[in-house]
Design a protein around this motif. Structure first.
Motif, PDB file in Angstrom:
ATOM      1  N   PHE A  47      -1.122  -2.811  -0.956  1.00  0.00           N
ATOM      2  CA  PHE A  47      -0.564  -2.572   0.373  1.00  0.00           C
ATOM      3  C   PHE A  47       0.841  -3.152   0.495  1.00  0.00           C
ATOM      4  CE2 PHE A  47      -4.969  -1.688   1.596  1.00  0.00           C
ATOM      5  CZ  PHE A  47      -4.770  -0.513   2.313  1.00  0.00           C
ATOM      6  N   ASN A  48       1.097  -4.295  -0.110  1.00  0.00           N
ATOM      7  CA  ASN A  48       2.449  -4.851  -0.091  1.00  0.00           C
ATOM      8  C   ASN A  48       3.431  -3.910  -0.784  1.00  0.00           C
ATOM      9  OD1 ASN A  48       1.719  -7.121   1.350  1.00  0.00           O
ATOM     10  ND2 ASN A  48       1.444  -8.396  -0.471  1.00  0.00           N
ATOM     11  N   ALA A  49       3.018  -3.319  -1.897  1.00  0.00           N
ATOM     12  CA  ALA A  49       3.867  -2.357  -2.600  1.00  0.00           C
ATOM     13  C   ALA A  49       4.093  -1.116  -1.737  1.00  0.00           C
ATOM     14  CB  ALA A  49       3.236  -1.975  -3.941  1.00  0.00           C
ATOM     15  N   TYR A  50       3.044  -0.629  -1.092  1.00  0.00           N
ATOM     16  CA  TYR A  50       3.161   0.536  -0.209  1.00  0.00           C
ATOM     17  C   TYR A  50       4.143   0.237   0.936  1.00  0.00           C
ATOM     18  CZ  TYR A  50       2.014   3.806   3.523  1.00  0.00           C
ATOM     19  OH  TYR A  50       2.095   4.734   4.531  1.00  0.00           O
ATOM     20  N   ASN A  51       4.007  -0.925   1.537  1.00  0.00           N
ATOM     21  CA  ASN A  51       4.849  -1.286   2.678  1.00  0.00           C
ATOM     22  C   ASN A  51       6.333  -1.327   2.336  1.00  0.00           C
ATOM     23  OD1 ASN A  51       2.529  -1.565   4.235  1.00  0.00           O
ATOM     24  ND2 ASN A  51       2.455  -3.779   4.043  1.00  0.00           N
ATOM     25  N   SER A  52       6.666  -1.639   1.100  1.00  0.00           N
ATOM     26  CA  SER A  52       8.067  -1.803   0.718  1.00  0.00           C
ATOM     27  C   SER A  52       8.603  -0.681  -0.167  1.00  0.00           C
ATOM     28  CB  SER A  52       8.255  -3.148   0.000  1.00  0.00           C
ATOM     29  OG  SER A  52       7.476  -3.177  -1.182  1.00  0.00           O
ATOM     30  N   SER A  53       7.835   0.391  -0.335  1.00  0.00           N
ATOM     31  CA  SER A  53       8.251   1.469  -1.229  1.00  0.00           C
ATOM     32  C   SER A  53       8.866   2.644  -0.472  1.00  0.00           C
ATOM     33  CB  SER A  53       7.055   1.996  -2.021  1.00  0.00           C
ATOM     34  OG  SER A  53       6.575   1.001  -2.885  1.00  0.00           O
ATOM     35  N   CYS A  54       9.692   3.388  -1.187  1.00  0.00           N
ATOM     36  CA  CYS A  54      10.194   4.661  -0.667  1.00  0.00           C
ATOM     37  C   CYS A  54       9.114   5.706  -0.924  1.00  0.00           C
ATOM     38  CB  CYS A  54      11.475   5.064  -1.394  1.00  0.00           C
ATOM     39  SG  CYS A  54      12.849   3.967  -1.075  1.00  0.00           S
TER      40      CYS A  54
ATOM     41  N   THR B 235      -5.681 -11.459   0.648  1.00  0.00           N
ATOM     42  CA  THR B 235      -5.125 -12.270   1.720  1.00  0.00           C
ATOM     43  C   THR B 235      -5.249 -11.472   3.013  1.00  0.00           C
ATOM     44  OG1 THR B 235      -3.553 -13.265   0.181  1.00  0.00           O
ATOM     45  CG2 THR B 235      -3.083 -13.497   2.530  1.00  0.00           C
ATOM     46  N   PHE B 236      -6.201 -11.859   3.851  1.00  0.00           N
ATOM     47  CA  PHE B 236      -6.416 -11.161   5.116  1.00  0.00           C
ATOM     48  C   PHE B 236      -5.723 -11.908   6.243  1.00  0.00           C
ATOM     49  CE2 PHE B 236     -10.191  -9.911   2.630  1.00  0.00           C
ATOM     50  CZ  PHE B 236     -10.018  -8.538   2.667  1.00  0.00           C
ATOM     51  N   PRO B 237      -5.192 -11.232   7.230  1.00  0.00           N
ATOM     52  CA  PRO B 237      -5.227  -9.791   7.401  1.00  0.00           C
ATOM     53  C   PRO B 237      -4.184  -9.100   6.515  1.00  0.00           C
ATOM     54  CG  PRO B 237      -4.073 -10.782   9.233  1.00  0.00           C
ATOM     55  CD  PRO B 237      -4.566 -11.914   8.373  1.00  0.00           C
ATOM     56  N   ILE B 238      -4.499  -7.888   6.115  1.00  0.00           N
ATOM     57  CA  ILE B 238      -3.586  -7.074   5.325  1.00  0.00           C
ATOM     58  C   ILE B 238      -2.797  -6.202   6.304  1.00  0.00           C
ATOM     59  CG2 ILE B 238      -3.405  -5.199   3.654  1.00  0.00           C
ATOM     60  CD1 ILE B 238      -5.926  -6.334   2.292  1.00  0.00           C
ATOM     61  N   SER B 239      -1.470  -6.335   6.275  1.00  0.00           N
ATOM     62  CA  SER B 239      -0.616  -5.531   7.152  1.00  0.00           C
ATOM     63  C   SER B 239      -0.302  -4.207   6.485  1.00  0.00           C
ATOM     64  CB  SER B 239       0.687  -6.265   7.460  1.00  0.00           C
ATOM     65  OG  SER B 239       0.428  -7.392   8.250  1.00  0.00           O
ATOM     66  N   ILE B 240      -0.298  -3.160   7.301  1.00  0.00           N
ATOM     67  CA  ILE B 240       0.004  -1.825   6.791  1.00  0.00           C
ATOM     68  C   ILE B 240       1.112  -1.231   7.643  1.00  0.00           C
ATOM     69  CG2 ILE B 240      -0.886   0.462   6.230  1.00  0.00           C
ATOM     70  CD1 ILE B 240      -3.708  -0.753   6.315  1.00  0.00           C
ATOM     71  N   TYR B 241       2.225  -0.905   6.999  1.00  0.00           N
ATOM     72  CA  TYR B 241       3.312  -0.231   7.701  1.00  0.00           C
ATOM     73  C   TYR B 241       4.346   0.242   6.699  1.00  0.00           C
ATOM     74  CZ  TYR B 241       7.456   0.704  10.450  1.00  0.00           C
ATOM     75  OH  TYR B 241       8.551   1.311  10.989  1.00  0.00           O
ATOM     76  N   ASN B 242       4.691   1.504   6.771  1.00  0.00           N
ATOM     77  CA  ASN B 242       5.811   2.038   6.025  1.00  0.00           C
ATOM     78  C   ASN B 242       6.513   3.022   6.951  1.00  0.00           C
ATOM     79  OD1 ASN B 242       7.493   3.733   4.314  1.00  0.00           O
ATOM     80  ND2 ASN B 242       6.492   2.716   2.592  1.00  0.00           N
ATOM     81  N   PRO B 243       7.767   2.769   7.276  1.00  0.00           N
ATOM     82  CA  PRO B 243       8.464   3.626   8.239  1.00  0.00           C
ATOM     83  C   PRO B 243       8.662   5.062   7.762  1.00  0.00           C
ATOM     84  CG  PRO B 243       9.991   2.061   7.239  1.00  0.00           C
ATOM     85  CD  PRO B 243       8.609   1.691   6.791  1.00  0.00           C
ATOM     86  N   GLN B 244       8.451   5.311   6.478  1.00  0.00           N
ATOM     87  CA  GLN B 244       8.624   6.666   5.950  1.00  0.00           C
ATOM     88  C   GLN B 244       7.337   7.490   6.006  1.00  0.00           C
ATOM     89  OE1 GLN B 244      10.196   6.004   2.044  1.00  0.00           O
ATOM     90  NE2 GLN B 244      12.242   5.535   2.808  1.00  0.00           N
ATOM     91  N   ALA B 245       6.264   6.913   6.516  1.00  0.00           N
ATOM     92  CA  ALA B 245       5.012   7.661   6.627  1.00  0.00           C
ATOM     93  C   ALA B 245       5.218   8.856   7.554  1.00  0.00           C
ATOM     94  CB  ALA B 245       3.902   6.762   7.154  1.00  0.00           C
ATOM     95  N   SER B 246       4.583   9.970   7.193  1.00  0.00           N
ATOM     96  CA  SER B 246       4.718  11.199   7.979  1.00  0.00           C
ATOM     97  C   SER B 246       3.522  12.098   7.674  1.00  0.00           C
ATOM     98  CB  SER B 246       6.015  11.924   7.613  1.00  0.00           C
ATOM     99  OG  SER B 246       5.936  12.412   6.277  1.00  0.00           O
ATOM    100  N   ALA B 247       3.512  13.263   8.242  1.00  0.00           N
ATOM    101  CA  ALA B 247       2.441  14.219   7.978  1.00  0.00           C
ATOM    102  C   ALA B 247       2.418  14.623   6.501  1.00  0.00           C
ATOM    103  CB  ALA B 247       2.598  15.450   8.868  1.00  0.00           C
ATOM    104  N   ILE B 248       3.538  14.475   5.812  1.00  0.00           N
ATOM    105  CA  ILE B 248       3.609  14.769   4.375  1.00  0.00           C
ATOM    106  C   ILE B 248       3.404  13.502   3.560  1.00  0.00           C
ATOM    107  CG2 ILE B 248       5.140  15.558   2.515  1.00  0.00           C
ATOM    108  CD1 ILE B 248       6.421  17.437   4.624  1.00  0.00           C
TER     109      ILE B 248
END
Length: 141
Positions: free
Chosen positions: A5-12, A31-44
């Motif tokens: 998840f850390n890699a996902y959060n910081s990846s293009c 390590t909980f809680p696990i944060s999930i966020y990537n600003p490039q997330a979209s329907a694709i």
């Protein structure tokens, strides 16, 4: 999971991402809680978390906060099926200690989140209660 998840959060992101759970258990090394966020997330550029074919996985965490925090995350699917059907091959268990609980949820949305889907999995929560105060006995005079 934490590292993934850390890699996902910081990846293009350049397409859909799928995390295939290959182990039967996850939890002790996380390590909980696990944060999930990537600003490039979209329907694709979606994120799907599911057990790999033939694997039944359990994610277990002990936290007085949520196990997964969505910080404005979008387009995420937790799919518990390991074969594309309605089978339930993913269990997410949360153990909490019952005292001054800020958040007893397994998943916690911190901001506006859209298109977050939970299908074909089991959620379990176990409360561990603590006795914080003991009643004192009063003598009658």
């Amino acid at each position: 999971l934490t590292d993934a998840f850390n890699a996902y959060n910081s990846s293009c992101l350049n397409g859909a991402v799928t995390f295939l759970l290959t182990d039967a258990t996850y939890g002790a090394a996380e390590t909980f809680p696990i944060s999930i966020y990537n600003p490039q997330a979209s329907a694709i550029n979606t994120l799907t978390i599911r057990p790999n074919t033939g694997i039944t996985s359990t994610i277990t965490g002990k936290s007085n906060e949520a196990l997964f925090k969505y910080n404005g995350a979008d387009f995420i699917t937790f799919d518990g099926s390991n074969n594309g059907t309605t089978s339930r091959n993913l269990t997410i268990k949360k153990k909490i200690t019952f005292y001054c609980i800020k958040n007893w949820k397994v998943f916690y949305k911190m901001m506006l989140n859209v298109f977050i889907t939970y299908i074909n999995h089991l959620l379990k929560q176990k409360m561990i209660s603590l006795k914080l105060f003991q009643k004192s006995k009063k003598k009658n005079d």
